[in-house]
Design a protein around this motif. Structure first.
Motif, short mmCIF file in Angstrom:
data_model
loop_
_atom_site.label_atom_id
_atom_site.label_comp_id
_atom_site.label_asym_id
_atom_site.label_seq_id
_atom_site.Cartn_x
_atom_site.Cartn_y
_atom_site.Cartn_z
N ILE A 142 5.13 11.34 2.43
CA ILE A 142 5.41 10.12 3.19
C ILE A 142 4.48 9.95 4.40
N PRO A 143 4.28 10.99 5.22
CA PRO A 143 3.38 10.77 6.37
C PRO A 143 1.97 10.38 5.94
N ALA A 144 1.45 11.02 4.90
CA ALA A 144 0.09 10.70 4.45
C ALA A 144 0.02 9.26 3.96
N ALA A 145 1.01 8.86 3.15
CA ALA A 145 1.01 7.50 2.62
C ALA A 145 1.17 6.49 3.74
N LEU A 146 1.97 6.88 4.74
CA LEU A 146 2.20 5.97 5.87
C LEU A 146 0.88 5.73 6.61
N VAL A 147 0.16 6.82 6.88
CA VAL A 147 -1.11 6.67 7.59
C VAL A 147 -2.08 5.84 6.75
N ALA A 148 -2.13 6.11 5.45
CA ALA A 148 -3.03 5.36 4.58
C ALA A 148 -2.66 3.88 4.55
N ALA A 149 -1.35 3.59 4.52
CA ALA A 149 -0.91 2.20 4.49
C ALA A 149 -1.30 1.49 5.78
N LEU A 150 -1.17 2.20 6.91
CA LEU A 150 -1.57 1.60 8.18
C LEU A 150 -3.08 1.33 8.18
N ALA A 151 -3.83 2.28 7.62
CA ALA A 151 -5.27 2.09 7.55
C ALA A 151 -5.61 0.87 6.69
N ALA A 152 -4.88 0.72 5.58
CA ALA A 152 -5.13 -0.44 4.71
C ALA A 152 -4.85 -1.74 5.45
N SER A 153 -3.73 -1.79 6.17
CA SER A 153 -3.39 -2.99 6.93
C SER A 153 -4.45 -3.27 7.99
N ALA A 191 0.84 -1.20 0.00
CA ALA A 191 0.00 0.00 0.00
C ALA A 191 0.88 1.24 0.00
N PHE A 192 1.89 1.26 0.86
CA PHE A 192 2.77 2.41 0.94
C PHE A 192 3.52 2.62 -0.38
N GLY A 193 4.10 1.52 -0.90
CA GLY A 193 4.87 1.62 -2.14
C GLY A 193 4.01 2.13 -3.30
N LEU A 194 2.83 1.59 -3.42
CA LEU A 194 1.95 1.98 -4.53
C LEU A 194 1.55 3.45 -4.41
N LEU A 195 1.22 3.89 -3.19
CA LEU A 195 0.83 5.29 -3.01
C LEU A 195 2.00 6.22 -3.31
N MET A 196 3.18 5.88 -2.84
CA MET A 196 4.34 6.74 -3.08
C MET A 196 4.67 6.80 -4.56
N GLN A 197 4.47 5.67 -5.26
CA GLN A 197 4.82 5.66 -6.69
C GLN A 197 3.88 6.53 -7.53
N THR A 198 2.70 6.86 -6.99
CA THR A 198 1.83 7.76 -7.75
C THR A 198 2.44 9.17 -7.79
N GLY A 199 3.33 9.45 -6.82
CA GLY A 199 3.97 10.76 -6.80
C GLY A 199 3.11 11.84 -6.18
N ALA A 200 1.87 11.52 -5.81
CA ALA A 200 0.96 12.54 -5.31
C ALA A 200 0.90 12.57 -3.79
#
Lengths: 418, 322, 300
Positions: free
Chosen positions: B87-98, B75-84
């Motif tokens: 890191i903190p936002a993607a991290l929180v989203a990845a935790l939410a996904a997990s 989840a984190f890798g995919l979000l970061m690769q969008t470029g949008a």
């Protein structure tokens, strides 16, 4: 040992700019020209493909010993640090990092298959270590510009080259025998899917009327292929294509033969002609079509036969496709080192780019590290038909590199990579 | 509640000291090898620590814990690769996904006990593994997420630098450890232990076995997701092997090395595991032979993790004295 | 999805014959491995994660036996009995020390055995994949039944595995030993109180379970490549079978093995890309709907 050395080294290494600094510092720090040139080799030495990793290591040792015996680089010997990633990409990445930062490796000869290769690729993208990918055949590694950077090279055959060569060869057989109905059986992972799609694309390019009437996709390392074989026999194909390899291919051939599948069907196995595979298939059918992985009589030149003979003498087995690639990687690296006269990463990479060396594995006695995408070209590709005893393959037809270059450029343009 | 506040203050102090010590050693020596070790240690310690909330505290032996590790990483890798994403936002989203994934799987699994729970968690993990392999356009299949994970700086932290990543990982581990320890100490944690030791009594007291177990499952999954995020930062990618059963197996191995009944056991186990693994890989081709032999000696000899063993030996000595 | 092809297949007799016979043979080989696993679990309460490695060692020993004597029968006997001895050693020296311990300890000891056996095999036989090939005496043209293909060797495999299954059923159901084993599975304390040496009983049951895995490895050596690490995929598949059939139930394991075998052979036509996923889906469904499995007796 490594830990101590690297505390001394680390103090002066600026952490962020890790790559170049960490690479250069052993020389600056100790100023000893006799210090070995350490080369890190992450590969697979355990599990189902251990045999391939070992064959890579064997060939490298042979070539490195030759280089060292000839005096090395002004007295500096190459020291190989070979470690087992057990086939997990994260461990391969970890090993590459450790080799670079803790062991002080100045170069990486990455002997991982594709998945691990991509992991190592990302590490050296950051560290800026000159790296030769030795066994990754996945085309995108060098063909996709997003994957490309100055310090990574590929010294392996490449999927797209094999597919064009295979398509051209198969087309000639198709025309001669009027084979319309095709089926495929390939392992279900990136290499298997890409290679099969590309082969079919070029087969259709040469003979548009070919029909694919069915596909079956065993998973990688599937222990049994019965279900795939009965699927194939239901389709009654005139020809079957497969890029299964090694033990999986042996199992498939064995089971296919007891189902009588190959009796009335032409089989095209791009990975059949590797000695470890050929020798393990009991009752190798006559007339199966195969690309060359490694054959000691193709190219039929003294250098190639000597390589196989020496390898056989030392390790009591025959070289594999990974062996010739590994030997070529060491030869390229050592040639570049000698010509540069040092180990500066930028200079070595600059020298490698576009370099041509004499090679018994070349189609015309030479292989080239193509400058534009830093990948090996000009190596010998051929297809022939199997016979049940040594030399196992006859009627080898050499692929034409001009055709390969032309169609490869078209393929890249279609992908938006050129 | 006063006791809890006190313990929180103590934990925070301990955590801050541990972080200061790690940071001082890392930056002082500044060796790249040590930084690498810190990152991997923090990653695996966090994975093992989160798993022990299930195994040690709740008594649920999960064989599929790597699923949430992989979920966080992908989840984190995919979000970061969008470029949008930052890191903190993607991290929180990845935790939410997990957490969400753990919620769904947990709701199906926690009703079962023992071996059936173990197998069902394993089945869902292998299902995720199959999906990752098959969904090539999104995940890259067996080659993993390719092309690297961009790491834009935030709040002056540049995770593309190994030293920053090492400190960030250490911070994540220590902060998580403090939180998890509070969870274990809380009434919620006490209820979990009661469910483990005496489910009948817990049911008699009107505790919802399902809700408490599910809660523990989701918390454990979320922290495993954080470990996955750190792993994807470290290797700059995500690979299907993250979701393979061997990753879960190694996490269990670490817990057993360190001990399941002492809170810091899994952290010690992770450090031991990494050191063992690296030394053995560096010294020999026969990784399995040596790792297996060491494991046998530990399991059959000590019959428990190292910290468990030490703590018990210490207690016995104390008792004998008094 | 290629469901049309699946429909075509089930409506032609030749296709059905080929797929059913192939599915049954795959299923029966799987059953040999899974029955050992489930037997050990049922009686000893031990989840034997090293079972796949026993399968692998069986194949290697058969290869060695065949190389030495050239007889397939000797090869299979050597593989099966060799693994029985190996199982006995593992049980006496290692596993017997952790009876009654939680599943975590079992997992770790078995994990260690897997790691060690994989490396030992590599040291003894090398890392190359090896193959035995179908012995010449068994290399006959396939049977053609109603247009469907049944390979000669597969027919032999089916008969041998079915004979072993019958022997197992007879042994468990009709002999004194079998009755004792079944009693010990339900109430070990009672059996011990009646004067049965449960230590020896456990050792023998474990050896028999290991032998079944070794026999499966040996029987499949002619048609599958023999390679270090070959046990893992077999292990996962036989776990799926054991869970679907019900942990501890041999009859359930038989039914589940055949279901998996047929799912594989027909799945490769109807949903070729989801055959693997389908195994896990079936297993998850069984665990959710009837956690004790098709024929399970233990509550969950």
């Amino acid at each position: 040992m490594a830990q101590q050395r690297n505390t001394g080294l680390g103090r002066r290494a600026l952490l962020g700019a890790a790559g170049a600094a960490a690479l250069a510092s052993p020389n600056i720090a100790f100023g000893q020209s006799r210090q070995p040139i350490k080369v890190g080799v992450p590969t697979i030495l355990s599990g189902r493909v251990a045999q391939l990793g070992i064959s890579s290591r064997n060939a490298m040792q042979m070539e490195v010993e030759r280089f060292n015996a000839a005096g090395g680089l002004d007295g500096r010997m190459i020291e190989l640090i070979v470690r087992d990633s057990r086939g997990t990409p994260a461990e391969a990445a970890r090993l590459a990092r450790e080799m670079i930062s803790s062991d002080g490796c100045e170069f990486i000869l990455d002997c991982e298959p594709s998945s691990g290769g991509f992991a190592v690729h990302e590490v050296v993208r950051e560290t800026g270590t000159v790296t030769l990918h030795v066994n990754s055949e996945t085309s995108s590694l060098s063909a996709d510009p997003r994957q490309r950077f100055w310090n990574a090279f590929r010294v392996a055959r490449q999927g797209i080259h094999d597919s064009i060569a295979g398509g051209a060869y198969a087309a000639s057989v198709v025309r001669a025998r009027n084979l319309r109905r095709w089926m495929t059986v390939s392992p279900d992972y990136a290499y298997g899917r890409d290679t099969t799609a590309e082969f079919l694309e070029y087969l259709r390019h040469f003979v548009p009327e070919v029909q694919v009437v069915g596909e079956t996709w065993p998973r990688l390392f599937q222990p049994d292929y019965t279900e795939n074989i009965t699927r194939l026999s239901q389709g009654r194909p005139q020809a079957i294509y497969s890029c299964l390899w090694a033990g999986d291919l042996v199992t498939f051939m064995e089971q296919a033969s007891i189902f009588g599948l190959l009796a009335n069907t032409q089989f095209f196995g791009v990975n059949l002609a590797d000695y470890t595979t050929l020798q393990q298939i009991r009752n190798l059918p006559r007339g199966a079509h195969s690309g060359n992985r490694y054959l000691r009589n193709f190219p039929d030149v003294p250098g190639n036969r000597e390589f196989a003979a020496e390898y056989n003498r030392r390790f009591n087995t025959f070289p594999t496709n990974w062996s010739w690639q590994s030997a070529t990687a060491v030869r390229l690296l050592t040639t570049a080192l000698r010509e540069v006269g040092g180990t500066s990463p930028r200079a070595v990479a600059e020298k490698l780019r576009g370099m041509t060396i004499e090679s018994p594995f070349g189609a015309d006695g030479r292989v080239t590290m193509r400058a534009e995408d830093q990948t090996l070209v000009g190596y010998a590709i051929g297809w022939g038909t199997t016979i049940s005893a040594d030399p196992f393959v006859e009627n080898m037809q050499t692929a034409d590199w001009n055709t390969i270059f032309r169609l490869e450029a078209e393929w890249k343009r279609a992908k938006g990579w050129l | 509640m006063r006791g809890l506040a006190d313990s929180l203050r103590g934990d925070l102090l301990f955590g801050a000291l541990a972080f200061a010590l790690l940071a001082a050693v890392d930056l002082g020596l500044g060796s790249p090898g040590l930084l690498d070790f810190t990152i991997r240690f923090a990653t695996f310690a966090l994975l093992a620590l989160s798993l022990n909330l299930l195994i040690g505290v709740t008594g649920l032996v999960s064989f599929g814990h790597a699923a949430y590790f992989a979920m966080g990483a992908y989840a984190f890798g995919l979000l970061m690769q969008t470029g949008a994403w930052s890191i903190p936002a993607a991290l929180v989203a990845a935790l939410a996904a997990s957490a969400l994934f753990a919620l769904v799987v947990g709701a199906l699994c926690v009703r079962l006990t023992e071996i059936y729970f173990a197998f069902l968690t394993l089945a869902f993990q292998m299902l995720l593994h199959s999906v990752i392999l098959a969904w090539i356009p999104l995940t890259g299949g067996d080659q993993g997420l390719m092309g690297g994970i961009p790491k834009p700086a935030f709040l002056g932290i540049d995770l593309a630098r190994q030293d920053h990543l090492a400190l960030f990982s250490a911070f994540c581990l220590i902060a998580s450890a403090v939180i998890l320890r509070q969870v274990v100490r809380s009434p919620f944690g006490a209820a979990l232990r009661m469910l483990r030791d005496n489910p009948d009594r817990a049911a008699f007291l009107g505790l919802s076995v399902f809700r408490y177990r599910l809660g523990a499952f989701v918390i454990a999954g979320t922290f495993a997701g954080l470990a996955g995020v750190l792993m994807s930062l470290y290797v700059s990618g995500a690979f299907p092997s993250f979701a393979f059963w061997t990753t879960s197996g190694e996490a269990i191995f670490m817990i057993m090395l360190g001990g399941i009944s002492v809170f810091l056991g899994p952290i010690v186990g992770a450090a031991l595991f990494i050191l063992l693994n690296d030394r053995i890989t560096a010294l020999t081709d026969h990784h399995g032979l040596y790792m297996g032999a060491i494991l046998l000696v530990l399991v059959l000899g000590l019959r428990k993790g190292l910290l468990d063993f030490l703590v018990e030996a210490w207690r016995e000595r104390k008792e004998r004295r008094s | 999805m290629e469901l049309n092809e699946l429909l075509d297949c089930v409506s032609t007799l030749s296709c059905v014959v080929t797929q059913v016979s192939a599915g049954l043979t795959i299923g029966m080989l799987l059953f040999l491995v899974a029955s050992g696993l489930t037997l050990i679990f049922g009686v000893l309460g031990l989840v034997n994660f090293a079972h796949g490695s026993f399968y692998m060692v069986g194949a290697y020993l058969a290869l060695a036996g065949y190389g030495a004597t050239g007889s397939f029968i000797v090869a299979v006997a050597f593989g099966a009995l060799g693994v029985a001895v190996l199982g006995l050693l593992c049980e006496r020296l290692l596993l017997s020390r952790i009876y009654g311990a939680d599943v975590l300890m079992q997992l770790l000891v078995c994990y260690a055995i897997v790691l060690i056996l994989d490396d030992v095999v590599k040291i003894v036989w090398g890392a190359d994949f090896l193959s035995m090939g179908v012995p010449d005496s068994l290399r006959q043209p396939p049977f053609i039944v109603a247009g469907g293909i049944i390979p000669y060797f597969y027919a032999i495999l089916f008969l041998v595995t079915a004979a072993i299954a019958l022997l197992l059923a007879w042994g468990m159901g009709r002999t004194r030993f079998g009755r004792t084993v079944r009693a010990a599975a339900v109430n070990p304390a009672m059996v011990a109180a009646l004067g049965v040496n449960t230590t020896a009983l456990y050792a023998v049951v474990f050896a028999i379970g290991a032998m079944l895995a070794g026999a499966a490895g040996a029987l499949s050596a002619p048609i599958r490549s023999v390679v270090p690490g070959a046990g893992v995929s077999i292990l996962i598949e036989s776990f799926i079978v054991t869970v679907i059939g019900g942990m501890g139930s041999i009859g359930g394991a038989l039914a589940a093995s055949l279901i998996i075998g047929l799912t594989r052979s027909f799945g490769s036509i109807g949903f070729p890309l989801f055959v693997e996923g389908m195994m896990f889906v079936i297993m998850a469904l069984v665990l959710l709907l009837k956690p004790s499995g098709l024929a399970g007796r233990r509550g969950a």
